[in-house]
Design an enzyme around this catalytic site. Sequence first.
Site, PDB file in Angstrom:
ATOM      1  N   PHE A 149      39.421  37.725  33.338  1.00 37.74           N
ATOM      2  CA  PHE A 149      39.762  38.949  32.531  1.00 37.74           C
ATOM      3  C   PHE A 149      41.093  38.527  31.936  1.00 37.74           C
ATOM      4  O   PHE A 149      41.379  39.205  30.947  1.00 37.74           O
ATOM      5  CB  PHE A 149      39.551  40.057  33.283  1.00 37.74           C
ATOM      6  CG  PHE A 149      40.662  40.664  34.061  1.00 37.74           C
ATOM      7  CD1 PHE A 149      41.908  41.121  33.410  1.00 37.74           C
ATOM      8  CD2 PHE A 149      40.913  40.165  35.446  1.00 37.74           C
ATOM      9  CE1 PHE A 149      43.110  41.390  34.163  1.00 37.74           C
ATOM     10  CE2 PHE A 149      41.784  40.591  36.110  1.00 37.74           C
ATOM     11  CZ  PHE A 149      43.130  41.074  35.530  1.00 37.74           C
ATOM     12  N   LYS A 173      30.564  32.123  29.996  1.00 39.13           N
ATOM     13  CA  LYS A 173      30.351  33.618  30.497  1.00 39.13           C
ATOM     14  C   LYS A 173      31.588  34.273  30.934  1.00 39.13           C
ATOM     15  O   LYS A 173      32.411  33.789  31.672  1.00 39.13           O
ATOM     16  CB  LYS A 173      29.645  33.262  32.095  1.00 39.13           C
ATOM     17  CG  LYS A 173      28.728  34.284  32.614  1.00 39.13           C
ATOM     18  CD  LYS A 173      29.247  35.755  32.707  1.00 39.13           C
ATOM     19  CE  LYS A 173      30.252  35.720  33.925  1.00 39.13           C
ATOM     20  NZ  LYS A 173      31.017  37.060  34.273  1.00 39.13           N
ATOM     21  N   GLU A 176      33.491  40.318  32.693  1.00 42.45           N
ATOM     22  CA  GLU A 176      32.532  41.396  32.095  1.00 42.45           C
ATOM     23  C   GLU A 176      33.733  42.799  31.910  1.00 42.45           C
ATOM     24  O   GLU A 176      33.227  43.857  31.511  1.00 42.45           O
ATOM     25  CB  GLU A 176      31.435  41.804  33.263  1.00 42.45           C
ATOM     26  CG  GLU A 176      32.156  42.070  34.649  1.00 42.45           C
ATOM     27  CD  GLU A 176      32.340  40.933  35.417  1.00 42.45           C
ATOM     28  OE1 GLU A 176      32.788  39.786  35.213  1.00 42.45           O
ATOM     29  OE2 GLU A 176      31.696  40.724  36.650  1.00 42.45           O
ATOM     30  N   SER A 226      39.435  34.040  40.522  1.00 44.51           N
ATOM     31  CA  SER A 226      40.406  33.997  41.961  1.00 44.51           C
ATOM     32  C   SER A 226      39.899  32.888  42.720  1.00 44.51           C
ATOM     33  O   SER A 226      38.634  32.373  42.692  1.00 44.51           O
ATOM     34  CB  SER A 226      39.933  35.391  42.380  1.00 44.51           C
ATOM     35  OG  SER A 226      38.344  35.568  42.586  1.00 44.51           O
ATOM     36  N   CYS A 281      47.983  34.427  35.978  1.00 45.21           N
ATOM     37  CA  CYS A 281      48.059  33.047  36.971  1.00 45.21           C
ATOM     38  C   CYS A 281      49.332  32.320  37.246  1.00 45.21           C
ATOM     39  O   CYS A 281      49.543  31.853  38.176  1.00 45.21           O
ATOM     40  CB  CYS A 281      46.867  32.222  36.864  1.00 45.21           C
ATOM     41  SG  CYS A 281      46.975  31.152  35.207  1.00 45.21           S
ATOM     42  N   GLU A 382      47.435  37.561  46.745  1.00 47.13           N
ATOM     43  CA  GLU A 382      47.775  37.682  45.315  1.00 47.13           C
ATOM     44  C   GLU A 382      47.688  38.935  44.704  1.00 47.13           C
ATOM     45  O   GLU A 382      46.608  39.709  44.790  1.00 47.13           O
ATOM     46  CB  GLU A 382      46.848  36.640  44.721  1.00 47.13           C
ATOM     47  CG  GLU A 382      47.034  36.534  43.180  1.00 47.13           C
ATOM     48  CD  GLU A 382      46.180  35.878  42.404  1.00 47.13           C
ATOM     49  OE1 GLU A 382      44.988  35.702  42.869  1.00 47.13           O
ATOM     50  OE2 GLU A 382      46.447  35.170  41.346  1.00 47.13           O
TER      51      GLU A 382
HETATM   52  P1  NAD Z   1      37.312  36.628  39.368  1.00 52.17           P
HETATM   53  O1  NAD Z   1      37.335  35.593  40.133  1.00 52.17           O
HETATM   54  O2  NAD Z   1      37.007  38.089  40.085  1.00 52.17           O
HETATM   55  O3  NAD Z   1      36.302  36.444  38.204  1.00 52.17           O
HETATM   56  C1  NAD Z   1      36.402  35.289  37.431  1.00 52.17           C
HETATM   57  C2  NAD Z   1      34.813  35.176  36.954  1.00 52.17           C
HETATM   58  O4  NAD Z   1      33.988  35.006  37.913  1.00 52.17           O
HETATM   59  C3  NAD Z   1      34.316  36.177  35.984  1.00 52.17           C
HETATM   60  O5  NAD Z   1      33.573  35.532  34.886  1.00 52.17           O
HETATM   61  C4  NAD Z   1      33.300  37.021  37.067  1.00 52.17           C
HETATM   62  O6  NAD Z   1      32.582  37.604  36.437  1.00 52.17           O
HETATM   63  C5  NAD Z   1      32.967  35.669  37.908  1.00 52.17           C
HETATM   64  N1  NAD Z   1      32.673  36.516  39.547  1.00 52.17           N
HETATM   65  C6  NAD Z   1      33.290  37.330  39.992  1.00 52.17           C
HETATM   66  N2  NAD Z   1      32.808  37.585  41.125  1.00 52.17           N
HETATM   67  C7  NAD Z   1      31.998  37.012  41.251  1.00 52.17           C
HETATM   68  C8  NAD Z   1      30.940  36.428  42.434  1.00 52.17           C
HETATM   69  N3  NAD Z   1      30.966  37.284  43.691  1.00 52.17           N
HETATM   70  N4  NAD Z   1      30.118  35.315  42.252  1.00 52.17           N
HETATM   71  C9  NAD Z   1      29.872  34.792  41.121  1.00 52.17           C
HETATM   72  N5  NAD Z   1      30.771  34.987  39.956  1.00 52.17           N
HETATM   73  C10 NAD Z   1      31.767  35.894  40.022  1.00 52.17           C
HETATM   74  O7  NAD Z   1      38.803  36.689  38.776  1.00 52.17           O
HETATM   75  P2  NAD Z   1      39.294  37.785  37.790  1.00 52.17           P
HETATM   76  O8  NAD Z   1      39.875  38.900  38.530  1.00 52.17           O
HETATM   77  O9  NAD Z   1      38.718  38.023  36.512  1.00 52.17           O
HETATM   78  O10 NAD Z   1      40.631  36.952  37.126  1.00 52.17           O
HETATM   79  C11 NAD Z   1      41.947  36.955  37.987  1.00 52.17           C
HETATM   80  C12 NAD Z   1      41.973  35.784  38.763  1.00 52.17           C
HETATM   81  O11 NAD Z   1      42.070  34.673  38.105  1.00 52.17           O
HETATM   82  C13 NAD Z   1      43.313  35.744  39.516  1.00 52.17           C
HETATM   83  O12 NAD Z   1      43.183  35.272  40.842  1.00 52.17           O
HETATM   84  C14 NAD Z   1      44.216  34.628  38.437  1.00 52.17           C
HETATM   85  O13 NAD Z   1      44.976  33.910  39.621  1.00 52.17           O
HETATM   86  C15 NAD Z   1      42.921  33.694  38.495  1.00 52.17           C
HETATM   87  N6  NAD Z   1      43.275  32.912  37.561  1.00 52.17           N
HETATM   88  C16 NAD Z   1      43.814  31.539  37.612  1.00 52.17           C
HETATM   89  C17 NAD Z   1      43.855  30.847  36.668  1.00 52.17           C
HETATM   90  C18 NAD Z   1      44.201  29.358  36.825  1.00 52.17           C
HETATM   91  O14 NAD Z   1      44.589  28.576  35.934  1.00 52.17           O
HETATM   92  N7  NAD Z   1      44.447  28.837  38.029  1.00 52.17           N
HETATM   93  C19 NAD Z   1      44.042  31.109  35.164  1.00 52.17           C
HETATM   94  C20 NAD Z   1      43.662  32.687  35.058  1.00 52.17           C
HETATM   95  C21 NAD Z   1      43.443  33.459  36.286  1.00 52.17           C
END
Ligand code: NAD
Length: 500
Positions: A149, A173, A176, A226, A281, A382
């Site tokens: 997000f 994808k 959401e 994450s 991030c 985090e």
């Molecule tokens: P998230 O992991 O909750 O979601 C990321 C994606 O995974 C979304 O599209 C979501 O729909 C999907 N997802 C969530 N739960 C899932 C599950 N159980 N099974 C399958 N798919 C699932 O992350 P977020 O809260 O949207 O974003 C924040 C996180 O992203 C933080 O941890 C941040 O550090 C990380 N991030 C990392 C970088 C990087 O470059 N390393 C960059 C941006 C964000």
Amino acid sequence: MSLITHWIHGKRVEPSGERTQPVFNPATGEETARLGLGTAADVDRAVASAAEAFEAWSQYPLGKRAAVLFRFRELLAAHTDELARLVSREHGKVVSDAAGEVGRGLEVVEFACGLPHLLKGEYSEQAATGVDVFSFREPLGVVAGITPFNFPVMVPLWMSPMAIATGNTFVLKPSERDPSASLFLADLWQKAGLPDGVFNVVQGDKEVVDAILHHDDIAAVSFVGSTPIAKYIHATASAQGKRVQALGGAKNHGVVLADADLDDAVNHLTAAAFGAAGERCMAISVAVVEDSVADALVEKLAAKARAVKVTSGDQPGADMGPVITAAAKERIEGLIGSAERDGAELVVDGRGHTVPGYEGGFFVGPTVIDRVAPAHEVYREEVFGPVIDVVRVSGLAEAIDVINANPYGNGTAVFTSSGESARTFQREVKVGMIGVNVPIPVPVAWHSFGGWKDSLFGESHIYGPEGIKFYTRGKVVTQRWPHREQRADASFHFSGDSQK
Ligand code: NAD
């Protein structure tokens, strides 16, 4: 209430299932739209469209492909403000920061515009007598991107221009929580002349993700999100034989040595900790400070934190907006509370922050916590909110030990006036991206982005040269066009040909 849909084969498509979920404006707490959550059948449909489009797109002449990329770049630049406002409305970040996000994505598009040069192969003439060898790279097919997000424009642009420039077709994808930017991008791709089916969007949650991970016709998956989900994506998609890059979470340390320009370091820490409400991030969430300057630094940091203007991201003068959801606010406030219980010192407490006129918004105020220890929960987790921990250390060596003991390795920065200390730091720290007097060292588009340890699963960093490699596979041709007089009898020797 409007329904946010998929984008398949050049048009908006409603989900085949019944499930929907609300999308909020985090500054007001109001529901602004419903998101249609996709199904495995929707993924099938998008992948079928992408597979069909691949046949023609992968054969497009490079110059023609580049022309589409150039037009997309122009459209993105022209619509930056509109897109930034859309992002601010669903994500909460300040409009100028959202415009900055579009700008960083634009840089990746500009890099991808150089595709004719980037896809040039290598050639060895007369590798053996009458034999020439050349190598080049071909696209993989249909590839997918699953995005978080916090950068609803930039992260999809870390992936899709690279995948498309290299001749693949793409299924996105998006998160959401702020899904509208994906459709805006789809529209711009279409206006740029991208053929239908080359860029598709399937909205949804785990159901869609799992369908992507198990789809036989998807060759590669790029993920940013994450760490627990990154691990899951990497393990599941790898087991299905897919190429995977999965970027995870972070805990980024900003080290302040006693010889640093303290005011400069404090300014950088303030922006890097509280910008985008800490939902980056590459945000600095831990200041690792040399003891002798720690009291002075905390005092200055606290004053800066109190002066941050927190309001809706579209308001003039806003420094920081809300966090993404009510649940995120509750979680962050819980972690601030844990710091107090664990014995750290709450210098500026952002819990219970309200903004007049935006009482329903998901606001957390800038928070500074001193005397945090690595065992504290607020350090181990985090936080992904506007919270900075201060960890006091005796000097550079202890600072490096703290960072290297942390499971994450995304980014870090050192503030110092000593070249020697900076060089020791950059050589000894086990982190993928390092800033020297630069707080958020996100690499420019022609250097790849990626962390170490629990911040990245897979071999490949994202965008830049590693992105080109990730989305292509190599072929090597060894060819001989014998002159009649050079024809030889069959040889049963395998090696040594190049010596002849
Ligand atoms: P998230 O992991 O909750 O979601 C990321 C994606 O995974 C979304 O599209 C979501 O729909 C999907 N997802 C969530 N739960 C899932 C599950 N159980 N099974 C399958 N798919 C699932 O992350 P977020 O809260 O949207 O974003 C924040 C996180 O992203 C933080 O941890 C941040 O550090 C990380 N991030 C990392 C970088 C990087 O470059 N390393 C960059 C941006 C964000």
